[in-house]
Design an enzyme around this catalytic site. Structure first.
Site, PDB file in Angstrom:
ATOM      1  N   ASP A  98      -0.470   5.399 -10.359  1.00 50.14           N
ATOM      2  CA  ASP A  98      -1.618   4.757  -9.699  1.00 50.14           C
ATOM      3  C   ASP A  98      -2.834   5.686  -9.745  1.00 50.14           C
ATOM      4  O   ASP A  98      -2.927   6.591 -10.592  1.00 50.14           O
ATOM      5  CB  ASP A  98      -1.219   4.355  -8.267  1.00 50.14           C
ATOM      6  N   ASP A  99      -3.736   5.516  -8.817  1.00 51.95           N
ATOM      7  CA  ASP A  99      -5.013   6.229  -8.774  1.00 51.95           C
ATOM      8  C   ASP A  99      -4.808   7.761  -8.795  1.00 51.95           C
ATOM      9  O   ASP A  99      -3.741   8.262  -8.443  1.00 51.95           O
ATOM     10  CB  ASP A  99      -5.712   5.832  -7.467  1.00 51.95           C
ATOM     11  N   CYS A 125      -5.425  -6.753  -9.059  1.00 51.31           N
ATOM     12  CA  CYS A 125      -5.407  -6.154  -7.729  1.00 51.31           C
ATOM     13  C   CYS A 125      -6.860  -6.034  -7.292  1.00 51.31           C
ATOM     14  O   CYS A 125      -7.738  -5.779  -8.118  1.00 51.31           O
ATOM     15  CB  CYS A 125      -4.755  -4.772  -7.805  1.00 51.31           C
ATOM     16  N   ASP A 136      -2.575  -4.658   0.286  1.00 55.26           N
ATOM     17  CA  ASP A 136      -2.337  -3.233   0.499  1.00 55.26           C
ATOM     18  C   ASP A 136      -1.463  -3.015   1.720  1.00 55.26           C
ATOM     19  O   ASP A 136      -1.103  -1.876   2.022  1.00 55.26           O
ATOM     20  CB  ASP A 136      -3.668  -2.497   0.702  1.00 55.26           C
ATOM     21  N   ASP A 144      -7.516  -2.746 -10.801  1.00 57.47           N
ATOM     22  CA  ASP A 144      -7.946  -2.801  -9.401  1.00 57.47           C
ATOM     23  C   ASP A 144      -9.447  -3.086  -9.305  1.00 57.47           C
ATOM     24  O   ASP A 144     -10.191  -2.951 -10.288  1.00 57.47           O
ATOM     25  CB  ASP A 144      -7.615  -1.440  -8.760  1.00 57.47           C
ATOM     26  N   MET A 145      -9.914  -3.431  -8.123  1.00 59.59           N
ATOM     27  CA  MET A 145     -11.344  -3.696  -7.864  1.00 59.59           C
ATOM     28  C   MET A 145     -11.510  -3.570  -6.359  1.00 59.59           C
ATOM     29  O   MET A 145     -11.113  -4.461  -5.620  1.00 59.59           O
ATOM     30  CB  MET A 145     -11.640  -5.120  -8.340  1.00 59.59           C
ATOM     31  N   ARG A 194     -16.388   2.037  -0.464  1.00 58.91           N
ATOM     32  CA  ARG A 194     -15.460   3.061  -0.929  1.00 58.91           C
ATOM     33  C   ARG A 194     -16.166   4.037  -1.887  1.00 58.91           C
ATOM     34  O   ARG A 194     -15.632   4.409  -2.924  1.00 58.91           O
ATOM     35  CB  ARG A 194     -14.248   2.423  -1.612  1.00 58.91           C
TER      36      ARG A 194
HETATM   37  C1  DGJ Z   1      -6.224  -0.245  -3.743  1.00 56.60           C
HETATM   38  C2  DGJ Z   1      -4.913  -0.798  -4.202  1.00 56.60           C
HETATM   39  O1  DGJ Z   1      -4.676  -2.045  -3.662  1.00 56.60           O
HETATM   40  C3  DGJ Z   1      -3.831   0.207  -3.902  1.00 56.60           C
HETATM   41  O2  DGJ Z   1      -2.577  -0.318  -4.191  1.00 56.60           O
HETATM   42  C4  DGJ Z   1      -4.113   1.440  -4.703  1.00 56.60           C
HETATM   43  O3  DGJ Z   1      -4.025   1.140  -6.062  1.00 56.60           O
HETATM   44  C5  DGJ Z   1      -5.494   1.974  -4.364  1.00 56.60           C
HETATM   45  N1  DGJ Z   1      -6.498   0.967  -4.484  1.00 56.60           N
HETATM   46  C6  DGJ Z   1      -5.852   3.128  -5.250  1.00 56.60           C
HETATM   47  O4  DGJ Z   1      -7.114   3.560  -5.056  1.00 56.60           O
END
Ligand code: DGJ
Length: 786
Positions: free
Chosen positions: A370-371, A529, A551, A482-483, A447
């Protein structure tokens, strides 16, 4: 089947009929939408027509010849200016400044296939599911005073009881016109008192069903977040009061669109209900030049007289067969582990490989980074836009890590957030003109990030190139896209894009990028996402076959979120993970098997540090994954039936029935226990009524520690709670949980239900009693008797 009889039209699906006709004044009058009826002649349609003779009171009479008022007619589409004062379908500003439209029937054709869009995603029929090709009824209307045409396309997905509607505006004038509003669907019901159900919430609290009975005024469900949004999903329902999961009349409406949307239900002075759905007209001002066409998002509608479950079944099949497409359409989805809640931004190759080894041992099939892997991304203030792996975190880059994960025997996936840029990034320094930003005001961030202007071709090209590079580095078989912020500062730095066009052009640009990349990398499994479920819609699902639902990974909250989603979306598109306890969003402690049971209703993944778990917990996870894999065909592709839910009960209850009805998996979750309650029961819906089945529970061992100091009631010596003896005993001795084995016929299991072993009521425990306390759950497997 589509019937055209004189100027009357009927779309007959398997169980529903949709009918309308051309009025003597030329507009389209809506006649009927509901349970299937027989219509063979023009006279049969006549029975569906209201009989108005003259315009009453101060209503507006249409014209000299026709003394009727458009205010009290059920229309297929409407506009302001000729007497209809309800929510309009279109509002166009013509070059002369006027805003009255009057769309008159010109011609109708039945097309033998599904009509497809050029600029927007839409449903499709590839012939693999349908026995009869999807027919489309094309209706052309022309404005009485301007060279503007409107094309309506009604497609009949007969087997699923879904009808879709597409609207195309064609500017045949010699000048530019401006669309202030264009809807995608309109249904005028003859009466009022319907229940409008919307699904609203916020971050980590998506998809709460809210019901409002409307007898007057209007109710709006809309988003202005730039996305389909967690505040108000575009999926809504309209039902008769008293409709429940299994009986009653219910309509479902959705939009194949991922941007600002609008759903409004309005009661007229004549007690009629109008429902419209489309792009949110708020600040929308879209120029259509001479000769150009404008496609409005496709609307999806369905009706069932078999309650909410009946409505959902049609929609689920429709989404699976006619929205989701490509390589992964019918493929089982892998069990994954995601690094986010295990590591957050602190990702290093060593940590990731440790997690991956544990995951492999548990039977997990896909490892998702992930991130935190790129630029100097140690927190959320920096690096979005700079899609180069951080060399100190990943010395071998994505490529090196992906090979190591592959050599462990797992597939490798990656997280990206391509639509965003941090001010602290090389990209922003190079191209500040690429973000949405008002000219003379400071911009707002969310963010810490800004939004790339996808309306600009140059930005889309960059995004496609940079992502193509990421997706080609190493062996990447999954991408989480993601966004993470809502759109604000709706202003493009490209002078060719007007402020009123920014939101829609963003969505069109996004689709262009998604289409290119999903076609360029057809075997990558993409998961949408947006801070969880901020963009859970049919537009995203047209390119990405699944979406991360929220989340919030707390199973009690997730039960509500996933239950809400299930009204409009099948479980094969809902990402759901098992995470740590206490949960990171709610700090609630829940049993591991409840986290597993709830996640099994969607596409199972894990998102926690497996290395921190006890060997007992790791063993339980391994067993659960083995069970999930054995049931995966049913869980991912079976027909889902909702039972009770937390809104009106202590339980949430789902049953998923295998397509051949040979077995069903039921998940029962309890919110809060009360002692000495009525006997517990489950209803196993959807089985073959004439077949005999046996239900068994997935057995649970019970921890001594769960009984607190009650263990002194059976212990010969006193044991102090939380002492080392207490914990040693707890590790050594597990109690047997209840064992269910009950046989009966499918009709009996569904209608009479199945009584379960008594829940613990404060007066003793043995293997005839279920430990079923706060947030406990069970999985029941019902199989055809040999
Ligand atoms: C929001 C996502 O919904 C999370 O699962 C994760 O990927 C974070 N962003 C990462 O910044």
């Amino acid at each position: 089947m589509i019937q055209v009889i004189d100027n009357n039209f009927a779309i007959q699906t398997k169980n529903t009929t949709y009918a309308f006709r051309v009025l003597p004044t030329g507009q389209l009058e809506h006649l009927y939408y509901g349970t299937k009826i027989t219509l063979r002649s023009a006279d049969d349609f006549g029975a569906l027509c209201e009989q108005y003779a003259m315009a009453p009171g101060n209503t507006v009479a249409y014209d000299e010849k026709n003394n009727i008022s458009l205010e009290n007619i059920r229309f297929e589409l409407s506009s302001y200016g000729k007497g209809d004062i309800r929510e309009p379908y279109i509002d166009i500003k013509y070059p002369d400044g006027s805003r009255t439209s009057d769309l008159i029937f010109e011609e109708a054709h039945v097309l033998t296939e599904k009509h497809m869009y050029d600029t927007l995603p839409c449903s499709y029929d590839d012939g693999t599911f349908t026995k009869m090709p999807t027919q489309t009824l094309k209706i052309t209307l022309k404005d009485r005073s301007h060279d503007v045409r409107l094309e309506l396309y009604y497609s009949n997905f007969l087997e699923t009881d879904v009808i879709t509607r597409q609207t195309v505006l064609v500017n045949e004038t010699k000048e530019c016109i401006v669309i202030n509003r264009i809807m995608s669907n309109q249904i005028d019901f003859e009466d009022s008192g319907y229940v409008f159900s919307s699904f609203s919430g916020a971050w980590a609290r998506e998809m709460n069903r809210k019901d409002t009975i409307l007898n007057g005024g209007k109710i709006v469900n809309s988003s202005y977040t730039g996305t389909s949004s967690n505040r108000a999903n575009p999926f809504v329902m309209i039902s008769r009061p008293g409709t429940d999961e299994d009986k009653g009349d219910c309509y479902g409406f959705n939009l194949v669109y991922s941007g600002n949307h609008y759903e409004c239900m309005e009661i007229s002075g004549f007690n009629k209900t109008r429902f419209v759905q489309g792009i949110n007209p708020e600040t929308f001002e879209y120029r259509v030049n001479a000769g150009e066409r404008f496609e409005a998002p496709e609307a999806v509608m369905t009706f069932s007289d078999k309650g909410f479950n009946g409505m959902s079944h049609g929609l689920h099949t429709f989404v699976r067969e006619h929205i989701v497409r490509g390589f992964w359409k019918h493929l089982n989805r892998p069990v994954l582990i995601n690094s986010w809640e295990a590591c957050y931004f602190d990702v290093t190759e060593r940590k990731l490989l440790n997690l991956a080894r544990k995951a492999k041992d548990a039977g997990i099939e896909l490892f998702v980074l992930d991130d935190g892997w790129f630029g100097t991304r140690d927190d959320d203030t920096t690096s979005l836009g700079d899609w180069i792996a951080n060399a100190s975190k990943l010395p071998g880059g994505l490529e090196g890590l992906s090979h190591k994960i592959r050599s462990l025997g797992m597939n490798f996936g990656i997280w990206v957030e391509p639509e965003m840029v941090n001010e602290k990034s090389h990209l922003y320094k190079r191209h500040p003109e690429w973000v949405l930003k008002n000219p003379n005001t400071p911009h707002s961030t969310g963010r810490n990030q800004m939004i790339l202007d996808l309306g600009q071709q140059i930005v889309r090209d960059y995004m496609i190139d940079s992502m193509s590079e990421v997706f080609s580095s190493g062996e990447i078989s999954y991408v989480k896209w993601d966004m993470n912020r809502n759109i604000s500062d709706y202003f493009s730095q490209d002078e060719n894009i007007n402020a009123g066009e920014v939101a829609h052009k963003y969505v069109l640009g996004l689709y262009d990028v998604m289409k290119t990349l999903s076609e360029r990398f057809p075997e990558i499994l993409f998961e949408g996402c947006s801070s969880g479920g901020n963009r859970f819609d049919l537009g995203i699902l047209s390119y990405f076959p699944q979406i991360w639902a929220s989340d919030n990974t707390d199973p009690v909250c997730r039960a509500t979120i996933q239950n809400g989603l299930s009204y409009g979306y099948p479980q094969s598109v809902i990402g759901a993970h098992v995470s740590a306890s206490p949960n990171h969003q709610t700090l609630r402690r829940t049993p591991l098997n409840t986290r597993f049971n709830v996640a099994s209703m969607g596409l199972l993944g894990y998102e926690l540090n497996l290395g921190d778990l006890t060997s007992e917990e790791n063993k339980a996870i391994k067993d659960e994954i083995t069970l999930y894999k054995a049931l995966r065909d049913t869980l991912q592709w079976g027909e889902l039936y909702r039972g009770r839910n937390f809104d009106d009960s202590e339980y949430t209850e789902w049953t998923i029935v295998a397509p051949d009805k040979s077995k069903a998996v039921t998940i029962l979750i309890q919110n809060q226990v009360k002692p000495n309650m009525p006997m517990r029961k489950v209803y196993i819906k959807g089985l073959d009524p004439a077949r005999r089945y046996t239900l068994k529970n997935v057995e649970q061992k019970q921890n001594l520690r769960d009984f607190g100091d009650l263990i002194n009631n059976i212990s010969p010596v006193h044991i102090k709670q939380d002492s080392w003896v207490y914990h040693a005993l707890d590790r050594l001795k597990k109690l047997d949980g209840e064992k269910e084995q009950i046989s009966g016929y499918g009709d009996s299991f569904a209608k009479a239900g199945v009584f379960l072993k008594q829940g613990f009521a404060g007066v003793g425990f043995n293997d005839e009693v279920a430990y079923f306390q706060d947030h406990c759950s069970r999985m029941y497997i019902t199989e055809t008797e040999e």
